[in-house]
Design an enzyme around this catalytic site. Structure first.
Site, PDB file in Angstrom:
ATOM      1  N   ASP A  23      13.351  53.932  23.658  1.00 33.21           N
ATOM      2  CA  ASP A  23      13.017  53.130  22.277  1.00 33.21           C
ATOM      3  C   ASP A  23      14.167  52.652  21.621  1.00 33.21           C
ATOM      4  O   ASP A  23      14.820  53.541  20.854  1.00 33.21           O
ATOM      5  CB  ASP A  23      12.153  54.350  21.345  1.00 33.21           C
ATOM      6  CG  ASP A  23      11.375  53.693  20.384  1.00 33.21           C
ATOM      7  OD1 ASP A  23      10.297  52.960  20.600  1.00 33.21           O
ATOM      8  OD2 ASP A  23      12.012  53.671  19.351  1.00 33.21           O
ATOM      9  N   GLU A  25      16.147  50.956  18.444  1.00 34.53           N
ATOM     10  CA  GLU A  25      16.051  50.742  17.013  1.00 34.53           C
ATOM     11  C   GLU A  25      17.012  49.489  16.770  1.00 34.53           C
ATOM     12  O   GLU A  25      17.916  49.452  17.396  1.00 34.53           O
ATOM     13  CB  GLU A  25      16.315  51.683  16.042  1.00 34.53           C
ATOM     14  CG  GLU A  25      15.440  53.015  16.073  1.00 34.53           C
ATOM     15  CD  GLU A  25      13.983  52.649  16.081  1.00 34.53           C
ATOM     16  OE1 GLU A  25      13.371  51.662  15.132  1.00 34.53           O
ATOM     17  OE2 GLU A  25      13.177  53.428  16.595  1.00 34.53           O
ATOM     18  N   ASP A 124      11.014  46.153  23.347  1.00 33.66           N
ATOM     19  CA  ASP A 124      12.538  46.745  23.707  1.00 33.66           C
ATOM     20  C   ASP A 124      13.109  45.915  24.774  1.00 33.66           C
ATOM     21  O   ASP A 124      14.159  45.569  24.612  1.00 33.66           O
ATOM     22  CB  ASP A 124      12.136  48.021  23.909  1.00 33.66           C
ATOM     23  CG  ASP A 124      11.587  48.865  22.930  1.00 33.66           C
ATOM     24  OD1 ASP A 124      12.479  49.521  22.132  1.00 33.66           O
ATOM     25  OD2 ASP A 124      10.272  48.889  22.684  1.00 33.66           O
ATOM     26  N   HIS A 181      10.158  56.077  13.759  1.00 31.82           N
ATOM     27  CA  HIS A 181      11.164  55.004  13.724  1.00 31.82           C
ATOM     28  C   HIS A 181      12.563  55.271  13.763  1.00 31.82           C
ATOM     29  O   HIS A 181      13.493  54.362  13.812  1.00 31.82           O
ATOM     30  CB  HIS A 181      10.984  53.949  12.606  1.00 31.82           C
ATOM     31  CG  HIS A 181       9.541  53.591  12.564  1.00 31.82           C
ATOM     32  ND1 HIS A 181       9.047  52.366  13.496  1.00 31.82           N
ATOM     33  CD2 HIS A 181       8.652  53.369  11.489  1.00 31.82           C
ATOM     34  CE1 HIS A 181       8.053  51.906  13.178  1.00 31.82           C
ATOM     35  NE2 HIS A 181       7.590  52.414  11.813  1.00 31.82           N
ATOM     36  N   ASP A 186      11.153  58.791  18.457  1.00 30.60           N
ATOM     37  CA  ASP A 186      10.334  58.059  18.895  1.00 30.60           C
ATOM     38  C   ASP A 186      10.031  58.427  20.526  1.00 30.60           C
ATOM     39  O   ASP A 186       9.013  58.613  21.069  1.00 30.60           O
ATOM     40  CB  ASP A 186      10.447  56.633  18.685  1.00 30.60           C
ATOM     41  CG  ASP A 186      10.132  56.373  17.554  1.00 30.60           C
ATOM     42  OD1 ASP A 186       9.533  56.822  16.554  1.00 30.60           O
ATOM     43  OD2 ASP A 186      10.311  54.928  16.947  1.00 30.60           O
TER      44      ASP A 186
HETATM   45  P1  AMP Z   1      10.076  51.238  16.432  1.00 31.16           P
HETATM   46  O1  AMP Z   1      10.445  51.503  17.575  1.00 31.16           O
HETATM   47  O2  AMP Z   1       8.722  51.051  16.058  1.00 31.16           O
HETATM   48  O3  AMP Z   1      10.734  52.369  15.466  1.00 31.16           O
HETATM   49  O4  AMP Z   1      10.800  49.711  16.001  1.00 31.16           O
HETATM   50  C1  AMP Z   1      11.733  49.329  16.610  1.00 31.16           C
HETATM   51  C2  AMP Z   1      12.482  47.996  15.673  1.00 31.16           C
HETATM   52  O5  AMP Z   1      11.349  47.249  15.045  1.00 31.16           O
HETATM   53  C3  AMP Z   1      12.801  48.814  14.317  1.00 31.16           C
HETATM   54  O6  AMP Z   1      14.125  49.293  14.417  1.00 31.16           O
HETATM   55  C4  AMP Z   1      12.946  47.610  13.221  1.00 31.16           C
HETATM   56  O7  AMP Z   1      14.122  46.859  13.739  1.00 31.16           O
HETATM   57  C5  AMP Z   1      11.735  46.969  13.692  1.00 31.16           C
HETATM   58  N1  AMP Z   1      10.610  47.306  12.773  1.00 31.16           N
HETATM   59  C6  AMP Z   1       9.864  48.062  13.139  1.00 31.16           C
HETATM   60  N2  AMP Z   1       8.815  48.192  11.909  1.00 31.16           N
HETATM   61  C7  AMP Z   1       9.175  47.488  11.259  1.00 31.16           C
HETATM   62  C8  AMP Z   1       8.712  46.791   9.882  1.00 31.16           C
HETATM   63  N3  AMP Z   1       7.561  47.379   9.337  1.00 31.16           N
HETATM   64  N4  AMP Z   1       9.413  45.874   9.376  1.00 31.16           N
HETATM   65  C9  AMP Z   1      10.301  45.477  10.119  1.00 31.16           C
HETATM   66  N5  AMP Z   1      11.068  45.667  11.043  1.00 31.16           N
HETATM   67  C10 AMP Z   1      10.345  46.825  11.537  1.00 31.16           C
HETATM   68 MG    MG Z   2      11.374  53.375  17.511  1.00 26.88          MG
HETATM   69 MG    MG Z   3       9.761  51.174  19.575  1.00 20.77          MG
END
Ligand code: AMP
Ligand code: MG
Ligand code: MG
Length: 218
Positions: A23, A25, A124, A181, A186
Site C-alpha cells: 500500500d 502513500e 498503487d 492512510h 493500511d
Molecule cells: P490510501 O492508500 O487510501 O491511504 O491513499 C493513497 C494515496 O492517495 C495517499 O497517500 C494520497 O496521496 C492519496 N489520497 C488518499 N485519500 C486522499 C484524499 N482524500 N485527498 C487527496 N489525496 C488522497
Molecule cells: Mg494507504
Molecule cells: Mg491504498
C-alpha cells in the site's frame, strides 16, 4: 505422533506461495491534482505465507520525493498520512528504494517462490507506480505488472464491489488497526482482509487468471 493433536489448516491450496501485501502513500494536496505528478513517499510490503497465513517479513521504507520536494509535503498530506517532512528528507529516492526492495526479495528467498502483490484498489500498481516510473525513466521489473485487488476478490465472493478499506473491515467485523492512510497500517489492515478471504477458502486470482464461475473452493 501418537497422542499429539495435529492442527489442520482449513484454507485451500492457493495459486501462489506468498502474497505481498502493498500500500503506497504519495504526495497530495487537498481537492486538486498535484503537479507535475504524484510521487510515492511510503513503500510498505508484508510477506504473507499463503499456507499458514503468517506474516514472515515486512519491507518498509519512506521515499524522498524529488519533483515536489522544493515546496515540501503539504499540511494536508501530513495530516492524511502521518508522514512528516523529516521522514522523507532522510529517505532515499524511488530508484534506490526499488533497488532495496529487489534485494529484499532476494534475501527473503522470493526469487525461488511464486508470489503476487495484493492491494486494496488498482491505484498503487496500475496508476501510481507506473506513472511515476514513466516520468522518472525507471524500468520496472515484470512482477509489478500483476496484482490481486482485494476489492475485486470480495466482489467475486459476495457479488458486491466494496467502496474502501474501512467499509471492507466493517463488513468483515475486523477492527481497524492504527491510522488509516498510514501505509504500514493500511498494509496491516489489508493483511487482515486477505486472511479473511483465505480463511473463507477463496482462491485469490488476478484479472488475467480469474475466470467467472470457477468455484472458490478449488
Ligand atoms: P490510501 O492508500 O487510501 O491511504 O491513499 C493513497 C494515496 O492517495 C495517499 O497517500 C494520497 O496521496 C492519496 N489520497 C488518499 N485519500 C486522499 C484524499 N482524500 N485527498 C487527496 N489525496 C488522497
Ligand atoms: Mg494507504
Ligand atoms: Mg491504498
Amino acid at each position: 505422533m501418537a497422542g499429539k493433536v495435529v492442527s489442520r489448516c482449513k484454507t485451500v491450496r492457493q495459486l501462489y506461495d506468498y502474497f505481498l501485501v502493498l500500500d503506497f502513500e504519495a504526495t497530495c494536496i487537498q481537492n486538486a491534482k498535484i503537479l507535475p505528478y504524484q510521487e510515492i513517499i511510503e513503500f510498505p510490503v508484508a510477506k504473507l505465507n499463503s499456507s499458514n497465513l503468517e506474516v514472515e517479513s515486512i519491507f518498509h521504507k519512506y521515499v524522498r520525493p524529488t519533483e515536489n520536494n522544493n515546496k515540501g509535503l503539504s499540511t494536508f498530506c501530513t495530516e492524511l498520512t502521518g508522514i512528516i517532512q523529516e521522514m522523507v528528507d532522510e529517505a532515499e529516492p524511488l530508484p534506490e528504494v526499488l533497488n532495496s526492495f529487489d534485494r529484499w526479495l532476494e534475501t527473503e528467498g522470493l526469487r525461488d517462490k511464486s508470489f503476487i502483490f495484493v492491494t486494496c484498489g488498482d491505484w498503487d500498481l496500475q496508476i501510481q507506480l507506473r506513472n511515476e516510473a514513466l516520468n522518472k525513466n525507471i524500468t520496472l521489473p515484470p512482477h509489478f505488472s500483476s496484482w490481486i485487488n482485494v476489492k475485486k476478490s470480495i466482489c467475486e465472493l459476495t457479488g458486491v464491489f466494496p467502496k474502501g478499506m474501512k467499509d471492507i473491515l466493517n463488513s468483515m467485523e475486523i477492527e481497524l488497526q492504527g491510522r488509516h492512510h498510514s501505509g504500514i497500517d493500511d498494509v496491516k489492515n489489508i493483511v487482515e482482509i486477505t486472511r479473511w478471504l483465505l480463511k473463507k477458502g477463496h482462491v485469490l486470482r488476478n484479472d488475467k487468471n480469474s475466470s467467472r464461475g470457477f468455484g472458490s473452493s478449488v
